[in-house]
Design an enzyme around this catalytic site. Structure first.
Site: not given
Ligand code: GCB
Length: 598
Positions: A162, A415, A470, A506
């Site tokens: 991403d 990941e 997330y 993250e």
């Molecule tokens: C993740 C990735 C990261 C993305 C992020 C997202 O898990 O490690 O590279 O940018 O999510 O914002 O979705």
């Protein structure tokens, strides 16, 4: 691999500036020998820079394949008799280099340095043409992986990570000298013994038969504190000033090679921070004290420059992190410029250092919309050859960064698929490799949401569990009470399963700077604050959580798509480094000492 340095025996010349540049859309240059003369119809391109955003055409931004760089350099006449080396900080993702008509170097991997001894190819006092072909294609056998789709409109690069596939010469190009007999490598490992500190060292010298290595350690004030001779040994500093988070105290190790004369044959200065790193149960210790990571996953990313290293941006970004009270970051998702690690050493920042192994997971469809339609590990996708490239990326990362006090964890991937027997088989030897190369630092990889504790089969190989989660964004979207319950339940399940320290590498949500409402709703600034506050409440309740690194420090460029509006907006700063409202929450939390090790 040593950074080029000036010393009493070494000189260097920075080759940055405007180079000639050509896109090679037809891929003709290698057959036609474009290195053998001045590049025809060339434009000028700044080095360092990503080439993608400099010009205006879409073809330039989205170019797939080779691009050519060329410059002419005058080699200083006084360099006669010296060993002369041409060094690239990086070439993304691979390159071949010629000096005049002679091919001098070839390198795979976009984020680590490579160099060539060009002594026999260049004429001190003369002018030399340097030509580089840089190729930006991602394949199943590159790290990171990708594939090229042939379409009626030309090739299209697809990949599984991403962030935008910026490419080019992203870091400084050096021409430098060493004596013929020279220090080729130095390794230091530091320790603490009560009030004393130790520095074990090892010097690798080339063409130095009959010569002796001598090392002298001086404190930050230039006062000698220890010395030794021999290619390896241990120095003891009786009353050591340790390197510690927030205080980047550095000694300087003067490494010298001596022959019969009364001045050293070669001399190389290395900054050394004396500190220890250790995992003890579910605690992460620096110098024996519990440490709590506060900071970010970041990107090397900015307008116009793309992924180019830039001192202005680096110093400003560190200033912003310090303004917030951050003490650490992860080099997501590739090794950053060497200057960044050196600066982190000096500023006392703690770094999780990551390879470019991102996107080895076909279960993730560039976000949440299902899988990519491939198997991650198979003879046709990520296979043994990919694993070899990945292994080499680990080797080059550790070879480059092993002496940095700031680096406390090696992250060997971000990941990847980690819930299948194939993933276990793929990663076991890579962990063994990293541990063999550096037995002194914890090793891990960053686990994805698709592989929670009841599914993951790789995390037990890690010293530290690193999680990207997330809750409140990709799952429980807009429902923070549900997100809070789910996040806490998962963290407790990790504690029950492995009992290791957990760093949240993250968490966060996309936020459009300037979008406000009286209610927190996904995408507005109130929601970003509420989501992070919710996450922090949970982290504070789970003792094994030893760190929080928000995704992301700043908004950054990605490929275009329905999941991204002008890039990824999870930054707590915009891409231009303007603060979003959440920064005030972070300042309060991090500067008053919350989110600290118990
Ligand atoms: C993740 C990735 C990261 C993305 C992020 C997202 O898990 O490690 O590279 O940018 O999510 O914002 O979705």
């Amino acid at each position: 691999m040593l950074q080029p340095r000036d010393s009493s025996t070494r000189q260097r010349k920075r080759l940055d500036g405007l180079w000639l540049f050509s896109f090679d859309a037809e891929g003709a240059g290698r057959d036609e020998g474009w290195w053998s003369g001045p590049l025809a119809d060339a434009r000028e391109m700044p080095v360092p820079a990503s080439f993608n955003d400099i010009f205006t055409e879409a073809e330039a931004h989205d170019h797939v394949g080779d691009v050519w760089y060329q410059t002419v350099v005058r080699v200083p006449g006084e360099w006669a008799g010296e060993r002369i080396v041409l060094r690239f900080g990086s070439a993304t993702h691979r390159a071949v280099v010629w000096v005049g008509d002679t091919k001098v170097a070839e390198h795979e991997g976009g984020y680590t340095p490579f160099e060539a001894d060009v002594t026999d190819v260049v004429e001190p006092g003369g002018e030399e043409r340097i030509t580089v072909v840089v190729n930006n294609v991602l394949t199943w056998q590159s790290i990171p992986p990708g594939y090229v789709e042939d379409t009626p409109d030309g090739p299209r690069q697809r990949y599984f990570h991403d962030f935008f596939n910026y490419a080019g010469l992203h870091r400084t190009v050096w021409l430098y000298t060493t004596p013929k007999a020279h220090i080729a490598d130095v390794t230091v490992v530091t320790g603490l013994d009560g009030p004393a500190g130790t520095v074990r060292y090892e010097v690798e010298a080339h063409d130095a038969e009959g010569m002796e290595a001598r090392v002298t350690l001086r404190d930050a004030g230039g006062v000698e504190v220890a010395r030794a001779s021999g290619n390896s040994g241990e120095l003891r500093i009786e009353d050591v000033h340790p390197w510690r988070p927030g205080e980047g105290y550095l000694y300087e190790l003067a490494v010298e090679l001596w022959g019969a004369g009364d001045t050293p044959v070669d001399s190389y200065p290395l900054a050394v921070g004396v500190r220890t790193v250790e995992v003890d149960g579910a605690r992460f210790l620096i110098n024996g004290d519990p440490f709590y990571f506060k900071g970010f996953g970041r990107h090397e990313d900015s307008t116009l420059r793309g992924k180019s290293h830039d001192d202005v941006l680096m110093v400003h970004d560190f200033a912003l992190m310090e303004w917030l009270g951050a003490n650490s970051f992860r080099t997501s998702h590739y090794p950053y410029a060497e200057e960044v690690l050196e600066y982190a050493d000096r500023r006392g920042f703690v770094v999780i250092d990551e390879t470019p192994a991102v996107g080895l997971n076909m279960g993730l469809g560039g976000g949440i919309f299902g899988s990519q339609g491939f198997k991650t590990f198979s003879p046709d996708t990520v296979n043994d050859a990919t694993q070899d490239v990945h292994r080499q990326a680990i080797r080059e990362l550790i070879a480059r960064d092993k002496n940095h006090a700031c680096v406390v964890i090696w992250s060997i991937a971000n990941e990847p698929e980690s819930d299948t027997p194939e993933s276990r088989a793929y990663f076991e030897p890579l962990f063994a490799e990293a541990r063999a190369l550096d037995p002194t630092r914890p090793v891990g990889f960053v686990n994805v949401m698709l592989a929670p504790p009841d599914k993951d089969v790789v995390c037990d190989l890690c010293d530290v569990v690193m999680l990207n989660r997330y809750y409140g964004w990709y799952v429980n979207t807009g429902d923070l009470p549900a997100a809070e319950r789910a996040l806490e339940a998962e963290l407790r399940a990790w504690v029950d399963k492995l009992g290791k320290p957990i760093v949240m590498t993250e968490y966060g949500g996309d936020t459009l700077g300037g979008l406000h409402d009286i209610r927190p709703v996904p995408w507005n600034e109130e929601y970003q604050t509420a989501l992070l506050e919710m996450s922090h409440r949970v982290f504070d309740r789970v003792d094994a959580v030893v760190g929080e690194q928000i995704w992301n420090f700043a908004d950054f460029a990605t490929t275009s798509g329905i999941m991204r509006v002008d890039g990824n907006k999870k930054g707590v700063f915009t891409r231009e480094r303007r603060p979003k409202a959440v920064t005030h929450h972070l300042r309060q939390r991090w500067r008053r000492g919350s989110g600290s090790a118990s």
